[in-house]
Write an enzyme that holds these catalytic residues in place. Structure first.
Site, PDB file in Angstrom:
ATOM      1  N   PRO A   2       7.074  32.840  13.069  1.00  0.00           N
ATOM      2  CG  PRO A   2       5.580  34.318  13.776  1.00  0.00           C
ATOM      3  CD  PRO A   2       5.648  33.351  12.951  1.00  0.00           C
ATOM      4  CD  GLU A   3      11.645  28.645  14.151  1.00  0.00           C
ATOM      5  OE1 GLU A   3      12.496  28.331  14.661  1.00  0.00           O
ATOM      6  OE2 GLU A   3      11.500  28.263  12.952  1.00  0.00           O
ATOM      7  NE  ARG A  18       0.142  31.107   5.276  1.00  0.00           N
ATOM      8  CZ  ARG A  18       1.179  30.716   4.905  1.00  0.00           C
ATOM      9  NH1 ARG A  18       1.943  29.720   5.170  1.00  0.00           N
ATOM     10  NH2 ARG A  18       2.119  31.497   4.179  1.00  0.00           N
TER      11      ARG A  18
END
Length: 325
Positions: free
Chosen positions: A2-3, A124
């Site tokens: 996600p940017e 993560r």
DNA sequence: CTCGATCCCTGGACGC
DNA sequence: TGCGTCCAGGGATCGA
């Protein structure tokens, strides 16, 4: 991964889905990515989600003052506050019926007053979550630079050209611009025909202007297409984005540049894999291109043969040789 | 000021 | 098929 466009997509989805809902309770799994898990558990229940904003790659859930529990909240905790959320690499945030089994790696569940749960999953755990009152939030947000969609051309050009760091490092630096990550950095550099390892200060004003334009056009288009789904990005409705189909550089090692047919190559800039066209984006002296991995090289060579046979591909073979050595 | 290295973490790709 | 190894990457941090 996600940017800015992916976070914007999630924020818009959540705005549709959960705005105005009140948080009833909090259930936590692993908490090593939460600033202060106890503060989160104690201070979220009783608050209404009043607004959802994006700030760079962060989402900001603006929460009302708590209600119902008289005297349990003190000082700033009795006032409005915010939940700061960073999706990291693999974070997802979406509402779900409370009775639905929780997916693996679900670490935060906020029970809402309509019977659903707002769930945060993150395999993560490179994400971040924090309950913040007004002053600490304001302090937190001062660390970040301009929003790339709002920054003026003049301001952008100044910020890039006053620095001697590599232009890609500057694009990725959240204190310069907030919200750009590896994908959109590479895509905008390709579009502006600038090599990622070029120094910011060495860019001509026209080049910096071109980069500003490319970055804005790409981010806007990516938002329209609901972001890029590489491995596991899903929006607040659980849907993948579409922008990965438009990638011109990122992840295209060995594939033809869509402007000049030269094979896209990879190198390390600012510690990150960086994809670029060695023909369209001339490298500064001494830049080491990584050799094509054997598998990619085979496919690439085959593509070049086919291009020649069919008369397409133009100057296709240039750039396949390694300069790394 | 700018750089690279290291750590965090897990799943997927790859080589044998 | 299975096992080990490497890599992906945003961000913090530390030393050169």
């Amino acid at each position: 991964m996600p940017e800015l466009p992916e976070v914007e997509t999630v924020a818009r989805g959540l705005r549709q889905a959960i705005l105005g809902r009140r948080i009833l309770s909090v259930t936590l799994g692993k908490t090593d990515f939460i600033d202060d898990p106890v503060a989160l558990e104690q201070n979220l229940p009783g608050r209404r989600i009043e607004a959802i904003e994006r700030y760079g790659k962060f989402m900001l859930l603006r929460l009302s003052a708590p209600n119902g529990t008289n005297g349990r909240f003190h000082g700033d905790d009795a006032k409005q506050a915010s939940l700061l959320v960073h999706l990291g690499m693999t974070g997802q945030m979406a509402p779900s019926p409370a009775e639905k089994p929780r997916e693996k790696h679900t670490h935060v569940c906020l029970l809402l007053d309509d019977g659903r749960e707002l769930r945060y999953t993150d395999a993560r755990r490179f994400g971040r979550m924090a309950y913040l009152t007004e002053a600490p939030l304001a302090e937190e947000l001062t660390r970040f630079g301009a929003d790339p969609l709002e920054v003026s051309k003049e301001e952008f050009v100044k910020r890039i050209r006053e620095r001697r760091a590599r232009v890609k490092a500057l694009l990725l630096d959240q204190s310069v611009l907030r919200g750009v990550g590896n994908i959109y950095a590479d895509e905008s550099l390709w579009r502006a025909k600038i090599h990622p390892a070029q120094l910011g200060a060495k860019l001509a004003p026209k080049q910096a202007e071109s980069l500003w334009r490319a970055l804005q056009e790409i981010l806007r288009k990516a938002i329209v297409l609901r972001g890029s789904s590489i491995s596991d990005f899903l929006d607040a409705e659980g849907e993948p984005g579409e922008y990965q189909r438009r990638h011109r550089a990122y992840g295209r090692e060995g594939k033809a540049c869509q402007r000049c047919s030269t094979a896209i190559r990879r190198g390390i800039v600012a510690g990150r894999s960086s994809y670029f066209c060695p023909q369209c984006q001339p490298a500064p002296r001494g830049f080491a291109v990584l050799p094509l991995p054997p598998r990619v090289a085979r496919v690439s060579a085959e593509r070049m043969r086919k291009a020649r046979r069919t008369g397409r591909g133009g100057i296709g073979m240039s750039g396949t040789g390694s300069r790394a050595r």
